[in-house]
Design an enzyme around this catalytic site. Structure first.
Site, short mmCIF file in Angstrom:
data_model
loop_
_atom_site.label_atom_id
_atom_site.label_comp_id
_atom_site.label_asym_id
_atom_site.label_seq_id
_atom_site.Cartn_x
_atom_site.Cartn_y
_atom_site.Cartn_z
N GLU A 86 -4.59 -4.05 -7.71
CA GLU A 86 -5.59 -4.83 -7.00
C GLU A 86 -6.93 -4.12 -7.11
OE1 GLU A 86 -3.37 -4.72 -3.07
OE2 GLU A 86 -5.31 -3.96 -2.41
N ASP B 219 0.83 -1.21 0.00
CA ASP B 219 0.00 0.00 0.00
C ASP B 219 0.86 1.26 0.00
OD1 ASP B 219 -1.83 -2.01 0.40
OD2 ASP B 219 -3.02 -0.89 1.85
#
Length: 789
Positions: free
Chosen positions: A547, A478
């Site tokens: 994603e 992330d």
């Protein structure tokens, strides 16, 4: 030795899926096999024997010292026999300590049998015995721990051979020379495994994928090996290839291996090997305790300049041949050690598009990364047959890539990917300790953590670098790591001879060493209308989305009854605002399926029963997943091209109501068939980005870029028919067997009317009835019905 070429036969994918599932029928994940028995260690040099079984017990009950626990004759009455790679929780499940933890909220109730509340927050003992035969003079014994969660003190035959500070981390491989403490006959090994917490150690966390395992996966999850070698050990073999482009006519191989002298005396060692039919030989001198890297290249061994090599291609682009390297070290004419490696010859690079997104290039050809996110078993249980079945599904789905966000697998996983032609994007996981610099909930790193992180990076580089399936490593998920950590990762990878792209993060971030990631991570992770994927914003089909998915994925009815209590099942279709235990972690924002259920009601009508809800959910999942992959496939060559999409996710670590293409019980449903249809080799699809005031468009997509295929306009009736491209002039793509695809190519355009006013393809024949029906039905989904209300 030459390459062993993988072959394909018609129907092989279906055959393999059925065979794999048949093999799984009636079986369960890895379990301890009956009564405990010592592991018999092979005696010859160059052997590695995996510990087959342990006996485990909480330190609350086994309060003796390590010297006592690792002594011969210590009583293990009441201990749990477990398999060689079992975490504590996996071992307790093997012993039937808990009832079905996958049903309802049973997992919440997991507690120590005597209910003292300390089950997983104190150390656990792992104890085993292994037998060693009297070896030849000079034979040494090494203990190889292939990762531990979170750390362990190591005891052997009453002696502590390593402290927990030296044996820490899920990924570092630790090799301890235990020759002074090993004797012929039965030896006793004991590990005092410290409790795990992904917020305080560089281990494994599950974030919002599923509830956290009660033990946080503590234990020797990748196993422990007993290694036997002579005075000179060779390890970490590596083969890199430089492939000539674009002709693929030559490949220059470089072979490296590490040789280290374990003895207190100097030795001359002769290193020999065979690779691609080329013999290698080098004699080196090693001082006591010295380590050398021995390298062979075309400059020293001209035979390593291969002509007409067999080239490894990703699935859908060609065959997947593999080569084998064998290497041996000899001292004083006797074999001291040997090692081997499998590899493939291919070229991998990446660059940024004009829009700033990563474009991967394999063997000189750009490839659309079309994959999904991988989840291992929640308790990290080892089951090679299950993984084999899942790889058969991936092949059947038409995907070409798997992304691993942490929870990285062992060599068997990558061997299967090499065999099947799947590309692997591996990387560290998000959140917790790994990304504590981004304030994601983990404790800040100290010097010990930096040491574990560097060792983790080195061990993973050695594991991955020979596998042709691996095309890059993401040093952040992330978030990109801070500058000092990023530099450490990149420096470590380069020291280990990493030849592949290094990506800063799965999100749109950068580091000084890697530059911009070239990726976006924009979700949405929850429901959106199918037309969303064609939008020029956020998660739309442009660039590289690392994603993304529309979130919930509802299993078939039979599987819902296997995982949900009657109360949970009733809430699923009656009370969408209610949080579901099987929809992520306890505090996950995705635990409510309300957005999905609201859309389902608007599109298909309010569900009348659980069965009705499941049936409508399959339609919802099918349509959305198909549209997602179709959009990215259709935009490969657009002005703002798509370069990669990772569906979030491929599978689940436990029975789940979201993020999968097939469920935990390996049953496919709507999402699976939507992806399979969208990713077929040559595919006719409706273009959702056609405006309602324009002629509607059909696209014929070759997802593997083997040929450029035309787009067609839908003409309402015969009087509007217009000449289009002659299909006979359009080159049909070749499949992996070289056969031409004909099914998607119609005859010449019709010039005369049709009494039934059936739409026709501009440049093609009449629209087949199933396609026409699909178009008419899918046009209704162009806009979000919730927004229209």
């Amino acid at each position: 030795m030459g390459a062993a070429e993988a072959t394909r036969i018609p129907g092989l994918t279906t055959i393999r899926v059925l065979a794999a599932l048949a093999a799984l029928a009636g079986t369960s994940l890895a379990c301890a096999e009956g009564t405990f028995a010592p592991t018999r260690v092979e005696s010859e040099a160059g052997s590695a024997t995996a510990i087959g079984q342990w006996q485990i017990q909480t330190s609350a009950k086994a309060q003796q010292s390590g010297a006592e626990v690792s002594a011969a004759g210590f009583s293990t009455k009441g201990w749990y026999p477990v398999s060689g790679r079992a975490t504590v929780m996996a071992g307790l499940l093997e012993n039937g300590t808990y009832e079905n933890v996958f049903y309802g909220d049973n997992l919440r109730a997991v507690a120590e049998p005597d209910a003292n509340g300390e089950l997983f927050v104190i150390p656990w003992w792992y104890r085993t015995e292994f037998t060693v035969a009297e070896g030849a003079p000079g034979i040494r014994t090494l203990l190889r721990i292939n990762g531990i969660i979170s750390s362990a003190d190591v005891w052997l035959n009453g002696q502590r051979v390593a402290e927990q500070a030296a044996v820490a981390g899920a990924y570092p491989v630790h090799e301890l020379d235990v020759t002074p403490w090993v004797h012929a006959g039965i030896n006793t090994l004991a590990l005092r495994v410290r409790p795990a917490d992904p917020r305080t150690s560089l281990s494994i966390g599950w974030v919002d994928w599923n509830p956290a395992p009660p033990d946080n996966n503590m234990g020797p999850w990748r196993g422990v090996d007993i290694v036997r070698t002579g005075p000179v050990e060779i390890r970490f073999p590596q083969v890199t290839s430089t492939l000539s482009l674009p002709d693929l006519a030559r490949a220059a191989l470089t072979v490296k291996v590490e040789a280290r002298n374990l003895d207190t005396s100097a030795h001359d060692a002769t290193i020999t090997g065979v690779v691609a039919g080329v013999s290698l030989r080098r004699t080196i001198h090693l001082a006591p305790g010295e380590t050398q890297t021995v390298a062979f290249s075309p400059a020293s061994d001209p035979g390593l300049d291969l002509h007409h090599p067999q080239v490894w291609w990703p699935v859908g682009m060609g065959a997947h041949p593999l080569y084998r390297l064998q290497m041996t070290a000899a001292v004083d004419g006797a074999m001291s050690d040997h090692t081997s490696a499998t590899f493939g010859i291919r070229s991998v690079s990446s660059h940024l598009t004009p829009q700033g997104y990563s474009q991967f290039v394999i063997n000189g050809k750009p490839v659309l990364i079309r994959g999904a996110g991988w989840a291992p078993d929640m308790f990290l249980r080892d089951d090679p047959r299950r993984v084999e079945a899942e790889f058969s599904y991936i092949l059947n789905l038409g995907l070409n890539t798997i992304r691993s966000e942490g929870k990285l697998e062992d060599a068997h996983f990558y061997d299967l990917a090499d065999r099947d032609g799947f590309m692997i994007l591996a990387g560290w996981e998000c959140c917790d300790k790994w990304e504590s610099a981004a304030k994601t909930g983990g404790e800040p790193w100290d010097a010990a953590d930096e040491k574990v992180a560097a060792a983790s990076m080195a061990s993973e580089a050695r594991l991955l670098r020979n596998h042709p399936s691996v095309i890059g490593f993401l040093i952040g998920s992330d978030h990109a790591p801070p500058a000092t950590v990023a530099k450490m990762y990149v420096d470590t990878l380069r020291e280990e001879g990493w030849p592949l792209p290094i990506v800063a993060a799965a999100s749109d971030e950068a580091t000084a060493e890697t530059g911009p990631s070239g990726m976006k991570m924009t979700g949405p992770y929850t429901w959106v209308p199918p037309a969303y994927w064609y939008a020029d914003k956020e998660g739309g089909a442009f660039g590289f989305n690392s994603e993304t998915s529309a979130g919930p994925s509802i299993p078939p009815l039979d599987d819902l009854t296997r995982m949900l209590s009657p109360q949970e099942a009733e809430a699923l279709w009656k009370y969408p605002q209610m949080r579901q235990y099987h929809a992520g972690a306890t505090r996950s924002e995705f635990a409510s399926l309300a957005p999905f259920d609201t859309a389902l009601t608007a599109r298909y009508g309010a569900p009348k029963s659980l069965a009705d809800y499941v049936a409508k959910s399959q339609l919802e999942n099918y349509d959305n997943v198909r549209a997602q992959f179709e959009a990215f496939n259709a935009h490969m060559d657009a002005a703002k091209p798509s370069t990669g999409v990772i569906y979030w996710m491929l599978n689940n670590a436990w029975p789940s109501l979201h993020w999968h293409l097939y469920d935990y019980f390996l049953n496919p449903a709507g999402a699976y068939f939507g992806a399979k249809k969208a990713n077929e080799p040559v595919h006719i699809q409706y273009s959702y980005d056609t405006r309602t005031d324009q002629p509607q468009r059909l696209l014929v997509v070759d997802a593997n870029r083997r040929a450029r295929l035309p787009a067609f306009e839908l003409v309402p009736h015969a009087s509007d028919a217009i000449r289009g491209p002659d299909p006979a002039a359009v080159p049909a793509p070749r499949d992996e067997r070289g056969a031409r695809h004909r099914a998607a190519r119609g005859g010449r355009g019709h010039r005369h009317g049709h009494a039934d006013r059936t739409p026709i393809l501009r440049g093609g024949g009449a629209v087949p009835a199933p396609v026409d029906q699909a178009i008419r039905g899918r046009r209704a989904a162009l806009a979000d019905p919730v927004e229209r209300q």
